[in-house]
Design a protein around this motif. Structure first.
Motif, mmCIF file in Angstrom:
data_model
loop_
_atom_site.group_PDB
_atom_site.id
_atom_site.type_symbol
_atom_site.label_atom_id
_atom_site.label_comp_id
_atom_site.label_asym_id
_atom_site.label_seq_id
_atom_site.Cartn_x
_atom_site.Cartn_y
_atom_site.Cartn_z
ATOM 1 N N GLY A 110 0.796 -1.116 0.067
ATOM 2 C CA GLY A 110 0.039 0.019 0.106
ATOM 3 C C GLY A 110 0.847 1.267 -0.040
ATOM 4 N N SER A 111 1.949 1.166 0.538
ATOM 5 C CA SER A 111 2.833 2.410 0.906
ATOM 6 C C SER A 111 3.523 2.711 -0.615
ATOM 7 C CB SER A 111 3.890 2.456 1.874
ATOM 8 O OG SER A 111 3.325 2.149 3.205
ATOM 9 N N GLY A 112 3.955 1.659 -1.125
ATOM 10 C CA GLY A 112 4.681 1.661 -2.266
ATOM 11 C C GLY A 112 3.745 2.261 -3.499
ATOM 12 N N LEU A 113 2.510 1.791 -3.525
ATOM 13 C CA LEU A 113 1.494 2.223 -4.418
ATOM 14 C C LEU A 113 1.282 3.660 -4.539
ATOM 15 C CD1 LEU A 113 -1.144 -0.790 -4.573
ATOM 16 C CD2 LEU A 113 0.781 -0.057 -6.333
ATOM 17 N N LEU A 114 1.056 4.054 -3.226
ATOM 18 C CA LEU A 114 0.601 5.660 -2.781
ATOM 19 C C LEU A 114 1.716 6.398 -3.091
ATOM 20 C CD1 LEU A 114 -0.917 5.814 0.630
ATOM 21 C CD2 LEU A 114 -2.104 6.498 -1.703
ATOM 22 N N ALA A 115 3.039 5.848 -2.964
ATOM 23 C CA ALA A 115 3.946 6.636 -3.267
ATOM 24 C C ALA A 115 4.368 6.666 -4.798
ATOM 25 C CB ALA A 115 5.494 6.125 -2.651
ATOM 26 N N LEU A 116 3.998 5.611 -5.584
ATOM 27 C CA LEU A 116 4.120 5.663 -6.966
ATOM 28 C C LEU A 116 3.020 6.586 -7.563
ATOM 29 C CD1 LEU A 116 5.211 4.403 -9.354
ATOM 30 C CD2 LEU A 116 3.548 2.410 -9.363
ATOM 31 N N LEU A 117 1.915 6.683 -6.963
ATOM 32 C CA LEU A 117 0.754 7.263 -7.519
ATOM 33 C C LEU A 117 1.159 9.007 -7.354
ATOM 34 C CD1 LEU A 117 -2.100 7.846 -8.332
ATOM 35 C CD2 LEU A 117 -2.837 7.943 -6.188
ATOM 36 N N SER A 118 1.930 9.194 -6.207
ATOM 37 C CA SER A 118 2.361 10.550 -5.965
ATOM 38 C C SER A 118 3.310 10.976 -6.981
ATOM 39 C CB SER A 118 3.076 10.628 -4.586
ATOM 40 O OG SER A 118 3.332 12.062 -4.307
ATOM 41 N N VAL A 119 4.238 10.195 -7.433
ATOM 42 C CA VAL A 119 5.152 10.524 -8.573
ATOM 43 C C VAL A 119 4.647 10.515 -9.881
ATOM 44 C CG1 VAL A 119 7.167 9.392 -9.843
ATOM 45 C CG2 VAL A 119 7.092 9.206 -7.276
ATOM 46 N N VAL A 120 3.388 9.562 -9.949
ATOM 47 C CA VAL A 120 2.842 9.681 -11.447
ATOM 48 C C VAL A 120 2.016 11.045 -11.352
ATOM 49 C CG1 VAL A 120 0.856 8.840 -12.615
ATOM 50 C CG2 VAL A 120 2.674 7.576 -11.586
#
Length: 288
Positions: free
Chosen positions: A269-279
């Protein structure tokens, strides 16, 4: 040419070896925690007894999965509620602070800026104890002298939110302020010259520019709130967030694979949120 990189072949290999060892050191505990979440064993340790999803979806003891564990789910829900509320509050206050420190000049500005940074360098336990003592002092004084009971100043979810808000606001202020510092104020002046009010300029020019930073600040604040332990431990009541629930389970029962399953879900979940922030930031950069 990257002048910071080693130039000789030997130093380059040493540098690469160091980087590889460093990332292995960071990733190995996470990989181990994720791996044991799928091990068909009652203990999170070798040997490997086969693949299972029971630690996620098991319905009976001793393999009660995290998605059927009432206490873990309640802690997860409490963490979500606390994270969403405190992140929204921190972004709102951080935006105001960013405009204050980046756009305004006032006596003692440097002092107040340092004062804003202080919660980041104070140990979380000390910060939590200080907030608890201060809140209890106010609550006890009002109850003893004026017979006024303020339950929100007692350990509980609201005090956890106030405690996390005290340092998350610093983080959001720094993130949003860094973006605001790059903004060309001439765009606001041009909009004002065309007849736009200050609120319209803020809504149509400034805030859209700050949107990636606002989103990133919210994500960072949410993740920090979700995993915060030291400050939260000092302020928590009966509605324990997930980190405190996991700690309590570890103390009473010991390490179990279901805690590894929770850790795996949190890592994903943390990784997906961080990836979403970068996108989101990359898309905004391409469209601006």
């Amino acid at each position: 040419m990257n002048v910071a990189a080693p130039q000789s072949p030997l130093l380059r290999w040493v540098y690469r070896g160091y980087m590889l060892a460093f990332f292995i050191y960071l990733a190995a505990p996470l990989v181990a925690a994720g791996m044991f979440a799928f091990n068909d064993s009652l203990f999170p340790a070798l040997p490997w007894n086969g693949f299972t999803l029971d630690w996620f979806f098991g319905t009976t003891e001793p393999k009660l999965g995290m998605f059927h564990d009432r206490r873990l789910l309640q802690g997860l829900g409490n963490s979500f509620v606390i994270g969403l509320i405190v992140s929204a509050m921190a972004v709102a206050a951080g935006t105001s602070n960013a405009f204050l420190f980046e756009r305004k000049q006032f006596p003692g500005k440097s002092f107040f800026y340092v004062l804003m940074i202080v919660p980041l360098v104070i140990p979380g336990v000390i910060l939590g104890i200080s907030i608890l003592v201060f809140a209890s002092m106010i609550a006890n004084g009002l109850e003893d002298n004026l017979d006024i009971s303020l339950d929100f100043l007692r350990p509980g979810m609201l005090l956890v939110i106030l405690g996390q808000f005290s340092f998350l606001t610093t983080i959001t202020t720094l993130v949003i302020g860094a973006r605001l510092r790059k903004f060309d104020i001439a765009l606001e002046e041009a909009a004002s010259n065309l007849g736009a009010t200050r609120m319209r300029v803020l809504r149509t020019v400034t805030l859209p520019y700050l949107a990636p930073a606002l989103f990133s600040a919210f994500v960072v604040a949410f993740l920090v709130s979700f995993e915060n332990f030291n400050t939260t431990l000092m302020l928590v009541g009966s509605d324990s967030p997930l980190t405190i629930t996991m700690y309590d389970r570890m103390v009473k029962v010991g390490s179990t694979p279901v805690l590894n399953a929770v850790s795996f879900v949190l890592m994903v979940g943390s990784g997906l949120l961080a990836l979403l922030s970068v996108v989101v930031q990359r898309d905004k950069a391409h469209t601006s």
